[in-house]
Design an enzyme around this catalytic site. Structure first.
Site, PDB file in Angstrom:
ATOM      1  N   ARG A  58       1.000  -1.280  -0.027  1.00 39.27           N
ATOM      2  CA  ARG A  58      -0.125   0.109   0.216  1.00 39.27           C
ATOM      3  C   ARG A  58       0.924   1.255   0.135  1.00 39.27           C
ATOM      4  O   ARG A  58       0.483   2.540  -0.456  1.00 39.27           O
ATOM      5  CB  ARG A  58      -0.989  -0.101   1.218  1.00 39.27           C
ATOM      6  N   TYR A 111     -15.581  21.141  -9.846  1.00 39.29           N
ATOM      7  CA  TYR A 111     -16.251  19.859 -10.432  1.00 39.29           C
ATOM      8  C   TYR A 111     -17.451  19.592  -9.405  1.00 39.29           C
ATOM      9  O   TYR A 111     -17.085  19.380  -8.101  1.00 39.29           O
ATOM     10  CB  TYR A 111     -15.219  18.997 -10.392  1.00 39.29           C
ATOM     11  N   ASP A 185      -7.455  22.077  -8.628  1.00 40.71           N
ATOM     12  CA  ASP A 185      -7.558  21.010  -9.417  1.00 40.71           C
ATOM     13  C   ASP A 185      -7.052  21.331 -10.952  1.00 40.71           C
ATOM     14  O   ASP A 185      -7.740  22.326 -11.472  1.00 40.71           O
ATOM     15  CB  ASP A 185      -9.093  20.770  -9.718  1.00 40.71           C
ATOM     16  N   LYS A 210      -7.806  11.473 -17.074  1.00 49.68           N
ATOM     17  CA  LYS A 210      -8.106  12.030 -18.085  1.00 49.68           C
ATOM     18  C   LYS A 210      -6.939  12.164 -19.191  1.00 49.68           C
ATOM     19  O   LYS A 210      -6.326  11.073 -19.485  1.00 49.68           O
ATOM     20  CB  LYS A 210      -8.470  13.674 -17.891  1.00 49.68           C
TER      21      LYS A 210
END
Length: 395
Positions: A58, A111, A185, A210
């Site tokens: 992790r 967003y 962002d 994206k």
């Protein structure tokens, strides 16, 4: 030696020989447990688990370390943290720095899931959110309270594409409350077209789903932080259980190497379509940061190095439900779908009430139907022909 160009930088990012093991690309390392042969090895790994040393799955593998190093260099930061999606990167960055009773400021054009998280989750933690007009500039100082912990920006705005005056906002915050953490962002710019940390912002967040991945086949988030924020961001995100699978991380790292070339083509295609739309008699306004019709265009010219394929446009009149369906239901190349940044072209439509419900500031558009499009890597003339037929269908 002169500073290398972005195209060259992106080809070589994340290709440290320690991660590639004599190959061209980093290895894909899948593991949960890391085996130590001696107590000394285990002690070393424990003490250096935040510094690209294998400790536990992790915490990351060589695959993760390669991509983190690449993103840190790309965004000019002190370190990077990975998440299973862009939304997870946003929410966990916020959670990493807030306490009960804190206040945060968020752009009212953020967003939609960012707004929902603030309104539905942070309120349960006794964290207050105030939203502001994306064009507020230096006046943001008037909204800062003694308990304001975070200011969250997005440039350009989601859907409506406004561009913040980032230097003015950062300067105003630093003068009023220098310890306040500023996040942005930065997904639209893909870490290439805008360098937020060089403007004094603390944390740059992206949905690597994206443009970085670029092929619409993987979900990934990344946050790059400066020196003062990287340790709490990394440790708190780890405590919140955030991790990303190595195969998706590998695909994102591979996507970085062609990012400059893809962005240039998206920009060329996007501008061709945007400029064509601006001449259509049915179109009221095109919201493309590189066009003067977009709010904050002058800030875009000053702070960004280019554009891409994501923008919006508004019609002069509202389409009826039948027209709305006829416009959207019969495209050959544009497809309806969420997300963006892949090689394919996408389109979504909104009526006035849809937009107003997603804006948390004084937003009063005209009645015209609104469309967000992502211009992909198809030939722009084919996309223009596709849109031409859509306009004919609503006559």
């Amino acid at each position: 030696m002169a500073k290398i160009k972005p195209e060259t930088q992106l080809v070589h990012l994340g290709r440290n020989p320690a991660f590639t093991q004599k190959g061209v690309n980093p290895i894909i390392q899948r593991t949960s447990s890391v085996i130590f042969n001696t107590l000394a090895e285990k002690r070393h790994a424990t003490q250096n688990r935040a510094n690209s040393v294998l400790f536990y799955g992790r915490r990351g593998t060589q695959t993760h370390f390669a991509f983190q190093e690449a993103m840190t260099e790309l965004e000019c930061g002190a370190g990077a943290v990975l998440y299973p999606s862009g939304a997870a990167a946003i929410t966990n960055a916020l959670l990493s720095f807030i306490s009960s009773g804190d206040h945060i400021l968020v752009t009212g054009s953020a967003y939609d899931p960012t707004q929902n998280f603030c309104d539905k989750i942070l309120t349960k933690l006794n964290v207050t959110t105030d939203y502001f007009d994306p064009m507020i500039g230096a006046a943001i100082a008037e909204l800062i309270r003694p308990n304001t912990r975070i200011v969250f920006l997005e440039a350009p705005s989601s859907i409506t594409m406004e561009i913040h005056d980032l230097p003015a906002i950062v300067q105003a915050i630093r003068q009023k409350a220098p310890e306040t953490i500023i996040m942005i962002d930065n997904t639209w710019a893909a870490g290439v077209l805008l360098k937020p940390l060089l403007l004094g912002i603390d944390i740059s967040i992206q949905s690597a789903t994206k443009y970085i991945n670029g092929h619409s086949d993987g979900m990934l988030g990344v946050a790059v932080a400066n020196e003062r924020c990287i340790e709490p961001l990394r440790e708190n995100s780890y405590l919140l259980g955030q991790t990303a699978d190595p195969d998706t991380v590998y695909m994102a790292g591979r996507g970085l190497h062609t990012l400059a070339t893809r962005l240039k083509q998206h920009e060329t295609n996007g501008l061709a379509v945007a400029q064509w739309l601006a001449q259509r008699p049915e179109v009221e306004r095109v919201f493309h940061p590189a066009l003067p019709s977009c709010p904050g265009h002058s800030f875009f010219v000053r702070d960004f190095s280019g554009s891409n394929g994501l923008f919006s446009f508004q019609l002069k009149s509202r389409l009826s439900q039948t027209q709305f369906e006829n416009f959207l239901n019969h495209f050959s190349h544009f497809k309806m779908g969420y997300s963006w940044g892949g090689y394919e072209s996408l389109i979504l439509g909104y009526q006035k009430e849809d937009l107003i419900s997603m804006r948390q500031y004084d937003f009063t558009p005209n009645e015209g139907t609104f469309f967000r499009i992502h211009v992909g890597l198809e030939h722009p003339q084919d996309l223009i022909d596709d849109l031409t037929l859509a306009f004919e269908r609503i006559q």
